[in-house]
Enzyme design. Structure first.
Site, PDB file in Angstrom:
ATOM      1  N   SER A 171       0.849  -1.185   0.000  1.00 31.81           N
ATOM      2  CA  SER A 171       0.000   0.000   0.000  1.00 31.81           C
ATOM      3  C   SER A 171       0.886   1.237   0.000  1.00 31.81           C
ATOM      4  O   SER A 171       2.041   1.202   0.450  1.00 31.81           O
ATOM      5  CB  SER A 171      -0.914  -0.002   1.230  1.00 31.81           C
ATOM      6  OG  SER A 171      -1.528   1.258   1.404  1.00 31.81           O
ATOM      7  N   TYR A 195      -0.273   0.171  11.231  1.00 27.11           N
ATOM      8  CA  TYR A 195      -0.681  -0.348   9.917  1.00 27.11           C
ATOM      9  C   TYR A 195       0.275   0.158   8.841  1.00 27.11           C
ATOM     10  O   TYR A 195       0.752  -0.613   8.000  1.00 27.11           O
ATOM     11  CB  TYR A 195      -2.109   0.090   9.589  1.00 27.11           C
ATOM     12  CG  TYR A 195      -2.487  -0.177   8.149  1.00 27.11           C
ATOM     13  CD1 TYR A 195      -2.840  -1.456   7.730  1.00 27.11           C
ATOM     14  CD2 TYR A 195      -2.468   0.850   7.201  1.00 27.11           C
ATOM     15  CE1 TYR A 195      -3.172  -1.707   6.413  1.00 27.11           C
ATOM     16  CE2 TYR A 195      -2.802   0.610   5.885  1.00 27.11           C
ATOM     17  CZ  TYR A 195      -3.152  -0.675   5.492  1.00 27.11           C
ATOM     18  OH  TYR A 195      -3.469  -0.913   4.180  1.00 27.11           O
TER      19      TYR A 195
END
Length: 313
Positions: A171, A195
Site C-alpha cells: 500500500s 498499519y
C-alpha cells in the site's frame, strides 16, 4: 536332475521365485499406506475416499473410450498436482495418461472444489477478524495478521530462462510508516500508525529478499491503488454512504486493481527489488519512503523477525 537342483535352490532361498502381484495402477489407494498417501497427496485416506464419493457424479463422464478414467485416478492426479506443483507432462508419465488428460482432470476437479468450497471455507466477520488478530498478537506479537499458511513450502520449477517470482502486495501507506525493530510486537507502545509501519516493513522485506536471492527469484512490491471493495461494509451508515459515493469516483474497480499485480507477476520488464504502481516502476519517487533503501535496517528487520519466529517455535 535339473528339477531336483531347482527344488534344492528354492528350499535354500525361498525368495528366489515370488508370486506375481498384480496391482491396479489406476487406484494408488490400493497399494499405498497411509503415510505415503499423506506425503504424496497431502490428504488422509478417508478424506480422499469421501471426496471420491462426493465428486463421483461430476467426474464420471460419458465417454467412447474402452477404458474411461476412474474417479479415483482423476482425484489422485489432481491432488498430486496441488501437492507438488509438478509439470502436467510429468504427472502424465507417473499415472500413465496423456498430458491433455491431466490438464482436463485438473480443470474439472478444480471446478468441483470451487463449488464445494462454501461448505468448508468461511470468511471471518469483522468481530471474528478482531479476535483472530488479537490471537496472533498474543502468540507472537505480530499485528494486523488474520491468517497464516502451513509450513510446506515447495519451490515450483520454472521453465528454462524464467525465474520464479514473489509479488508482495502493499500500500502507499508505507510512505509514512516507520519501522522500529525493537518494537515489532508493540512492546513499547501501540499506535494506529502500526498499519502504515507494517506496509513499510513489507517493502523492506521485499528489498532484503531481492538482495538475498539475486539470481533465483524475482521479487517486487506493488501498490494496486485504492480499490472499491467491501472494506467499508461494517462502517457506520453515514460513512458507508460517503465511501460508496465520493470515493467511487476516486477509486479503482477490482478488475483495474488486479492489473498492477498481474503486471508484476507476468511482465518481462519487471525488475527485482522494484516498487511498482499503475504498471510502472516508482522507485526513488515521493511514493517510496527513504528508509526503503536502508540496507542496514532491512537486514536488521529480517534477522529480528527470524529470531522472533524461532522463539515462537
Amino acid at each position: 536332475m535339473a528339477v531336483a537342483y531347482y527344488n534344492y535352490i528354492r528350499r535354500r532361498n525361498p525368495n528366489l521365485h515370488r508370486e506375481r502381484i498384480f496391482r491396479d495402477i489406476d487406484n494408488p489407494l490400493d497399494y499405498l499406506d497411509d503415510t505415503d498417501i499423506i506425503c504424496k497427496y497431502r490428504l488422509p485416506r478417508h478424506n480422499i475416499i469421501d471426496l471420491c464419493g462426493r465428486f463421483n457424479r461430476d467426474l464420471r463422464r460419458p465417454t467412447l473410450r474402452s477404458r474411461p478414467l476412474p474417479v479415483s485416478l482423476q482425484m489422485m492426479v489432481a491432488l498430486r498436482f496441488y501437492a507438488t506443483g509438478s509439470f502436467q507432462a510429468i504427472l502424465g508419465v507417473v499415472h500413465i495418461i496423456s498430458r491433455p488428460s491431466v490438464s482436463r482432470i485438473i480443470n474439472n476437479f478444480t471446478d468441483c472444489l470451487v463449488r464445494l468450497s462454501p461448505e468448508y471455507v468461511k470468511m471471518p466477520t469483522q468481530n471474528d477478524s478482531v479476535q483472530i488478530m488479537q490471537g496472533f498478537s498474543n502468540i507472537a506479537g505480530f499485528l494486523n495478521v488474520i491468517g497464516a499458511i502451513d509450513e510446506t513450502h515447495i519451490r515450483i520449477k520454472s521453465p528454462i530462462g524464467s525465474r520464479g517470482r514473489v509479488v508482495n502486495v502493499g500500500s502507499s501507506a508505507s510512505v509514512i510508516g516507520k519501522v522500529d525493530c525493537d518494537n515489532l510486537r508493540a512492546e513499547k507502545e501501540f499506535s494506529q500508525l502500526h498499519y502504515h509501519s507494517s506496509k513499510t516493513a513489507n517493502l523492506l522485506f521485499t528489498k532484503e529478499l531481492a538482495r538475498r536471492e539475486p539470481g533465483d527469484v524475482l521479487v517486487c512490491y506493488v501498490h494496486p491503488g485504492v480499490v472499491r471493495t467491501d472494506a467499508f461494509r461494517n462502517m457506520p451508515l453515514l460513512f458507508k454512504i460517503l465511501a460508496y459515493t465520493v470515493f467511487r469516483v476516486l477509486t479503482k474497480s477490482p478488475e483495474e486493481g488486479a492489473q498492477p499485480v498481474l503486471f508484476c507477476a507476468l511482465d518481462y520488464s519487471v525488475q527485482t527489488g522494484g516498487y511498482y504502481m499503475d504498471c510502472a516502476r516508482y522507485d526513488h519517487t515521493m511514493w517510496v519512503p527513504k528508509c526503503a533503501y536502508d540496507t542496514g535496517l532491512a537486514k536488521k528487520l529480517w534477522e529480528t523477525t527470524e529470531r522472533i519466529l524461532s522463539e515462537c517455535g
